[in-house]
Enzyme design. Sequence first.
Site, short mmCIF file in Angstrom:
data_model
loop_
_atom_site.label_atom_id
_atom_site.label_comp_id
_atom_site.label_asym_id
_atom_site.label_seq_id
_atom_site.Cartn_x
_atom_site.Cartn_y
_atom_site.Cartn_z
N ASP A 146 83.38 78.63 65.24
CA ASP A 146 83.32 79.86 64.55
C ASP A 146 82.01 80.33 64.21
OD1 ASP A 146 85.16 81.83 62.93
OD2 ASP A 146 83.92 81.08 61.29
N GLU B 156 81.64 81.96 69.08
CA GLU B 156 81.28 83.28 68.75
C GLU B 156 79.55 83.27 68.54
OE1 GLU B 156 84.50 85.50 65.98
OE2 GLU B 156 83.70 83.76 65.03
#
Length: 629
Positions: A313, A342
Amino acid sequence: MTGCIMGVLSLPMSAQGIFNEMSFSADKTVFRLNSPYKTTLRIYKDGEGGKPMKTVKMKSNGDGVWEAVVKGNLNGLFYTFDTGNGECPGLFAKAVGVNGNRGAVVNMPSTDPEGWNEDRRPALASPADLVIYELHHRDFSIDPSSGLGNKGKFLALTDPKAIEYLKRLGVNAIHILPSFDYASVDETRLDTPQYNWGYDPKNYNVPEGSYSTDPYSPTVRIKEFKQMVQALHRAGIRVILDVVYNHTFDIKNSNFQRVNPDYYYRKTADGKYSDGSGCGNETASEKALMREYMLESVKYWVNEYHIDGFRFDLMGVHDIVTMNDIRAAVDHIDPSIYIYGEGWSAGSCAYPTDKLAMKANTRQLNGIGAFCDDMRDALRGPFSDDHKGGFLAGMPDMEESLKFGIVGAISHPQIDMTRVNYSKEAWTNSPTQMVSYVSCHDDLCLTDRLRSSIPGITEDELIRLDLLAQTAVLTSQGVPFILCGEEMLRDKKGVHNSFKSPDSINHLDWNNLKRYPQVFDYYSGLIALRKSHPAFRLANADLVRKHLSFLDAPKGVVAFSLNDNAGGDSWRDIIVILNANKQPTDINVPEGEYTVVVDNGKVDVNGLGSITGQKATVGGQQAMVIYRK
């Protein structure tokens, strides 16, 4: 490893020693905590409430680590550390009580299900062979229409019906949203509706209690998580864990802060906590102990829980060195474990951007992938405005960005990078570093985005564009990724950020499989097509440049050829045509006799018909795939 913390001398201990905070044996348990503060150990009978059974002043070993040896068999009891900043289960608890406020003394081998020692991750030759399915435990199984047992629990994914469904769809990797112990769901009130995606970490190395059948029992959540992994592995499906090391639920009550205040967080030049996560804090991966913590945590999930991959994340919050160290450490265990994340942060970080694992720096990451927002937004429109469309909505000048995603974000002679939406240069060394997708959990799902960006869209048009979008994703040279439920035309009632919306918004309605059987059939057919032909999975930038070329096409159409027996495929030349225009469109193709395998919303790898000549006509808002031997 060495490191200096708040005046404490350097620490020559191994990272494993620093983070091995509880070592159990039948006659004694050894407790350790790495902290600059005098530490008290408390032993409790239960995971919550009650007074301590025993209080022990821990002794310093002179290297900043406090230690206590408690004799006797403590199995099943609970403990906390108190540094004067509040009690907590330490940093690396491997088992906890309800709500994760106390660590638990557990004999870990006792949590192994039968046959766990024989569990093996499914074979994987290349990340390009993955088809990733992003899943939230409650979304997938909670609705009565699922027909699954243990709804909303880890065990739902052991249900034979769930396994059969996933195998029929054809996915071979499940990306489970955060499944470690997180803070926002009260495990003592599971009879009250509660929902969260789980991006609010509390204990990073323990499964979440609300997904177990008994959050009060420390061993149940561990064993049931392992049973889930085991069942998926037996079905040939890998398990990817969503990890959130970039921030904690809060600062004041976090285990990091209670053990070693301010060490694990970044601060700005003016002394404020940096907030690159958008959640009120960001962790400092570049600091020695945080880096080692992340390394040990990842290895622990691989070794103890047999995890097959990690999705980071807000990976752009972490520094490049740490991410490469993690990749290297995992390679020593199993290089087939896929790592991606990400490639951005949610705000500016108190660390130089050129040293962070941003998408633009992916070429400095060794074998680590990143999500391709270039392709995503080219297809459906920008993340910043739900009402703006992209290629699917007939918006002009989206073709080049889509083509960039199709080649896997590598440099390619036919891509004009000045016309790509976000990236002005290639950002991968290999197409396997690019995750191709059009939707995921933290945005409108695909159907809602189409409705929002195309006012008055009919159901037939929505289905055509939905299938067109996933054709682009599943025929690209990246690693394809789809959101759970897209194959049954799910919606989330137009909610963009449904992280704490109720089940009525997030659940899958399995009745949609009866309403839209053609959607599931198309998705499963595309997955079978990709898995059957290595031309869609070249996994090497030079091979892509050699074999993939784009055909001349009008506005609103992207067409490409995989030629010269790409990847050793039995299909000599494959042509993919993506037509976002409402009207049928003719595309010039090399003369020959072609077998049609995708057309008019249908997929059949054995053939739907044939065409001969130099022209292929693809229907409006549809895809076509043809080949010649």
